[in-house]
Design an enzyme around this catalytic site. Structure first.
Site, mmCIF file in Angstrom:
data_model
loop_
_atom_site.group_PDB
_atom_site.id
_atom_site.type_symbol
_atom_site.label_atom_id
_atom_site.label_comp_id
_atom_site.label_asym_id
_atom_site.label_seq_id
_atom_site.Cartn_x
_atom_site.Cartn_y
_atom_site.Cartn_z
ATOM 1 N N HIS A 67 0.835 -1.198 0.000
ATOM 2 C CA HIS A 67 0.000 0.000 0.000
ATOM 3 C C HIS A 67 0.873 1.253 0.000
ATOM 4 O O HIS A 67 1.609 1.522 0.956
ATOM 5 C CB HIS A 67 -0.903 -0.020 1.238
ATOM 6 N N ARG A 68 0.819 1.996 -1.095
ATOM 7 C CA ARG A 68 1.632 3.208 -1.288
ATOM 8 C C ARG A 68 3.123 2.897 -1.157
ATOM 9 O O ARG A 68 3.899 3.694 -0.628
ATOM 10 C CB ARG A 68 1.225 4.308 -0.313
ATOM 11 N N GLU A 95 0.700 -0.508 -4.775
ATOM 12 C CA GLU A 95 -0.459 0.370 -4.937
ATOM 13 C C GLU A 95 0.023 1.800 -4.784
ATOM 14 O O GLU A 95 0.740 2.123 -3.831
ATOM 15 C CB GLU A 95 -1.533 0.050 -3.890
ATOM 16 N N ASP A 125 -0.968 6.213 -5.913
ATOM 17 C CA ASP A 125 -2.029 7.163 -6.283
ATOM 18 C C ASP A 125 -1.473 8.201 -7.242
ATOM 19 O O ASP A 125 -0.364 8.719 -7.036
ATOM 20 C CB ASP A 125 -2.554 7.866 -5.026
ATOM 21 N N HIS A 155 -1.006 10.914 -2.624
ATOM 22 C CA HIS A 155 -2.360 10.481 -2.241
ATOM 23 C C HIS A 155 -3.317 11.644 -2.038
ATOM 24 O O HIS A 155 -4.384 11.709 -2.646
ATOM 25 C CB HIS A 155 -2.296 9.632 -0.972
ATOM 26 N N GLU A 212 -4.100 3.853 -8.624
ATOM 27 C CA GLU A 212 -5.380 4.476 -8.283
ATOM 28 C C GLU A 212 -5.411 5.893 -8.850
ATOM 29 O O GLU A 212 -4.591 6.740 -8.490
ATOM 30 C CB GLU A 212 -5.609 4.527 -6.780
ATOM 31 N N LYS A 247 -6.988 9.468 -9.041
ATOM 32 C CA LYS A 247 -7.801 10.362 -8.225
ATOM 33 C C LYS A 247 -8.239 11.541 -9.097
ATOM 34 O O LYS A 247 -7.505 12.517 -9.255
ATOM 35 C CB LYS A 247 -7.006 10.838 -7.007
ATOM 36 N N ASP A 300 -0.414 -2.367 4.678
ATOM 37 C CA ASP A 300 0.638 -1.500 5.210
ATOM 38 C C ASP A 300 1.705 -2.315 5.931
ATOM 39 O O ASP A 300 2.743 -1.773 6.310
ATOM 40 C CB ASP A 300 0.042 -0.497 6.207
#
Length: 518
Positions: free
Chosen positions: A241-242, A268, A270, A283, A342, A344, A458
């Protein structure tokens, strides 16, 4: 009978009858994500928990006092209001007797039903374990087919059986309270029973054949087939995650390097767009949390964004770390790790989707990425430009008939709202489900048990350790297979040759001489 004044009987049948039935109530409440989430909040607060307990007690008392409503309505043709009054009057006089009878009968039905389900499951999984003596992969895929086809069918049959039994219980209670003899089954019903049993046998045989056919089909698929992944026939992906945000600032080059070094399946990240049209990886729309700059991403040029410190907030060690462009990240990850991008969207950046797709194509990521968004409109734009790139719809709460959305190849759902029913519905449509954001061992283990296809986490080290411990998809089934193999096919004792025995004796008698000779 169903005059408008009697319509509350429908509500009674929908709500109160199931509440007198522990099995059906528990079965369906656990299939709903919202009650599970709400119950978690309730259990965490003692005051709310006490109110909740008082509410459940009130519902139980209400169902006991209303226990005779349906028999009075159906057998004596009373109006709903009259049936309620008569039921409350009768039960009030013999409350303890009614409560005891309902509890005893319900527990009896629950035990018999549970035993029947356990026997069916034991038989089915025993067969799967025997299949495992020849092929572990066939056993695991048969187990998955049973979970998707056979067991839900048996669960539905048991729900029907229990519901019918509940109506019978209420009828028997009515006869007891009225001092009437219990009705006998007339002889002419026996042919109907035989026909019903034949129909049930045919249904069970048909569903069993369907499970076997599904297993054979899954066995014919290559290991990397998307359908095999959709039905949970492969180990879940581990998505960082990130990036590896537990040891480096989120959405930065150091976090991505760490994810690559640890062997993650996906990163992952953003993406948003700067004022001058550069796709950047960050993000929040506001830059304040990670850089201290109180400005929107789309209000600054990329040159201005590059001057910001995106690492000091995390640790002094990462001071000077900057927000990367999407192109920099693609250059770093190309050929090394897959991406979950992702998007945005914003009204200020209408070309974000097109530019993101262009960059992914330019660096050859078409087969090594997925695109996700909380905006279904964004997914639709992506599909128009790149129908070959898988798209995922991000949901904080899965409610409604969203499974068949054409531009969503998979769903990314907040893990507290994921249930077995949701996973099954998504898998049956040939789609996958990603769970976010996993940070606790119990959550990761639960998602693996439910069959989630992708764990967005995470804490990747924690998830990798769990996957190491559960290298096989169904350790219980494997243990059963090994036990059967040990019971019925014990390994033969290895005979020691005469020459080997002589060597062993020489070592025991004079180890130093043996070592010198060697």
């Amino acid at each position: 009978m169903l005059h408008p004044k009697n319509w509350p009987i429908l509500l009674y049948c929908v709500l109160l009858i199931p509440f007198t039935d522990m099995y059906v109530t528990a079965s369906y409440i656990t299939q709903l994500a919202v009650p599970e989430y709400i119950l978690g909040v309730i259990r965490a607060k003692p005051g709310i928990l006490a109110l909740y307990g008082a509410g459940i007690l009130a519902v139980v008392l209400l169902t006991v006092f209303f226990a005779l409503v349906l028999p009075l309505f159906m057998l004596e043709r009373k109006s709903f209001g009259s049936a309620v009054k008569e039921s409350c009057r009768c039960v009030k006089q013999r409350f303890c007797e009614v409560l005891t009878a309902l509890a005893r009968w319900n527990i009896g039905v629950l035990l018999r039903t549970g035993l029947l389900f356990a026997l069916a499951a034991a038989l089915l999984y025993g067969i799967a374990a025997l299949v495992g003596l020849e092929s572990t992969r066939a056993m695991l895929l048969l187990s998955r087919a049973l979970q998707l086809v056979e067991l839900p069918f048996f669960g539905f049959l048991l729900d029907c059986r229990v519901t019918v039994a509940q109506c019978t219980i209420l009828g028997l209670l009515y006869f007891r309270m009225q001092g009437l003899p219990q009705p006998d089954v007339p002889p002419d019903h026996k042919p109907a029973r035989r026909s019903g049993r034949l129909l049930l046998t045919a249904l069970v045989a048909g569903v069993t054949l369907a499970s076997c056919a599904a297993t054979v089909y899954l066995l014919s698929l290559p290991q990397d087939d998307a359908l095999l992944s959709a039905v949970g026939g492969v180990t879940p992906l581990v998505t960082y995650h990130r990036g590896d945000c537990s040891i480096a600032p989120e959405n930065t080059i150091p976090a991505f390097r760490s994810a690559i070094r640890k062997g993650g399946d996906r990163i992952e990240l953003d993406v948003q767009m700067s004022w001058d049209g550069v796709v950047v990886v960050t993000h929040d729309t506001s830059l304040k949390r990670c850089t201290g700059k109180n400005a929107k991403v789309y209000d600054l040029t990329f040159a201005e964004i590059e001057t910001l410190d995106a690492g000091r907030w995390f640790s002094a060690r990462f001071a000077g770390t900057r927000i990367p462009s999407f192109e920099e990240v693609l250059q770093l990850c190309q050929g090394r790790i897959d991406l979950n991008v992702e998007i945005k969207p914003s009204a200020a950046t209408p070309t974000l989707e097109a530019e993101t797709v262009r960059l992914l194509r330019a660096y050859g990521f078409e087969g090594h990425c997925v695109i996700t968004s909380q905006s279904y409109e964004t997914l639709h734009k992506v599909k128009e430009q790149a129908p070959d790139i898988p798209t995922g719809y991000i949901l904080a709460l899965g409610v409604g008939n969203y499974y068949d959305l054409p531009d969503a190849d998979f769903f990314s759902v907040e893990h507290t709202f994921i249930t077995s029913g949701m996973v099954n519905q998504i898998h049956l449509r040939g789609k996958t489900i990603s769970a976010w954001t996993i940070a606790q061992e119990d959550d990761a283990r639960h998602m693996m048990e439910l069959g989630a296809d992708d764990l967005i986490t995470d804490k990747p080290d924690l998830v990798h350790e769990l996957l190491r411990q559960n290298a096989e998809m169904d350790t219980t089934l494997l243990s059963l297979r090994d036990a059967i193999q040990g019971w019925f096919f014990p390994a033969p004792d290895e005979e020691v040759s005469d020459e080997a025995e002589d060597v062993i004796e020489d070592v025991i008698e004079d180890p130093e001489e043996f070592l010198d000779a060697a």
